[in-house]
Design a protein around this motif. Structure first.
Motif, short mmCIF file in Angstrom:
data_model
loop_
_atom_site.label_atom_id
_atom_site.label_comp_id
_atom_site.label_asym_id
_atom_site.label_seq_id
_atom_site.Cartn_x
_atom_site.Cartn_y
_atom_site.Cartn_z
N PHE A 21 -0.07 10.93 -1.13
CA PHE A 21 -0.86 9.86 -0.54
C PHE A 21 -0.66 9.91 0.97
O PHE A 21 0.30 10.47 1.47
N ALA A 22 -1.60 9.33 1.66
CA ALA A 22 -1.53 9.34 3.12
C ALA A 22 -0.78 8.11 3.58
O ALA A 22 -1.22 6.98 3.34
N PRO A 23 0.36 8.27 4.23
CA PRO A 23 1.12 7.10 4.67
C PRO A 23 0.36 6.27 5.71
O PRO A 23 0.52 5.06 5.77
N ASP A 28 -2.57 1.31 7.61
CA ASP A 28 -3.85 0.69 7.94
C ASP A 28 -4.16 -0.46 6.99
O ASP A 28 -4.64 -1.51 7.41
N PHE A 29 -3.88 -0.28 5.72
CA PHE A 29 -4.12 -1.34 4.74
C PHE A 29 -3.22 -2.53 5.02
O PHE A 29 -3.65 -3.68 4.94
N ALA A 30 -1.97 -2.28 5.35
CA ALA A 30 -1.03 -3.37 5.64
C ALA A 30 -1.47 -4.14 6.88
O ALA A 30 -1.44 -5.38 6.90
N ILE A 31 -1.90 -3.44 7.92
CA ILE A 31 -2.36 -4.11 9.14
C ILE A 31 -3.60 -4.94 8.85
O ILE A 31 -3.72 -6.09 9.30
N GLY A 36 -5.95 -9.36 9.49
CA GLY A 36 -7.24 -10.01 9.29
C GLY A 36 -7.11 -11.50 9.02
O GLY A 36 -7.72 -12.32 9.73
N PRO A 37 -6.32 -11.90 8.03
CA PRO A 37 -6.15 -13.34 7.79
C PRO A 37 -5.51 -14.07 8.97
O PRO A 37 -5.88 -15.22 9.25
#
Length: 111
Positions: A21-23, A28-31, A36-37
């Motif tokens: 998997f790409a770290p 990016d998903f965590a950020i 976003g919220p």
């Protein structure tokens, strides 16, 4: 010549090594899932200072984004439904979205 093991030579259909998997994707998903919220909460707090001005300043950009997103949906639709019978419907819907966006940008929209 040395023989490659099955794990070293295996690649997925997209050309990346299989099984990993790409770290950076995780970062990016965590950020995005945290930032976003937090940005929305900050904007909500900012809107409580002067709700009418906040609404007036963001109405045109959000309406413009709506017209552009609908235009993209209408233009891409024939790629999923093959056939020429959809082209008149796509032309009419796209024309209405372009007209709406033009009216918004030209200043004729009473927002």
């Amino acid at each position: 010549m040395r023989a490659e093991s099955a794990a070293e030579g295996a690649t997925a259909a997209n050309g990346r090594p299989a099984g990993g998997f790409a770290p950076l994707l995780f970062v990016d998903f965590a950020i995005a899932s945290i930032g976003g919220p937090l940005a929305l909460v900050a904007l909500d707090a900012l809107s409580l200072v002067n709700p009418e001005e906040f609404y007036d300043k963001l109405l045109k950009p959000s309406l413009g984004a709506l017209f552009i997103s609908q235009l993209v949906v209408f233009v891409v639709f024939p790629l999923f439904k093959r056939g020429l019978r959809w082209l008149p419907l796509v032309a009419i819907a796209s024309g209405l979205m372009v007209l709406g966006f033009y009216t918004l940008v030209a200043g004729g929209a009473s927002t």
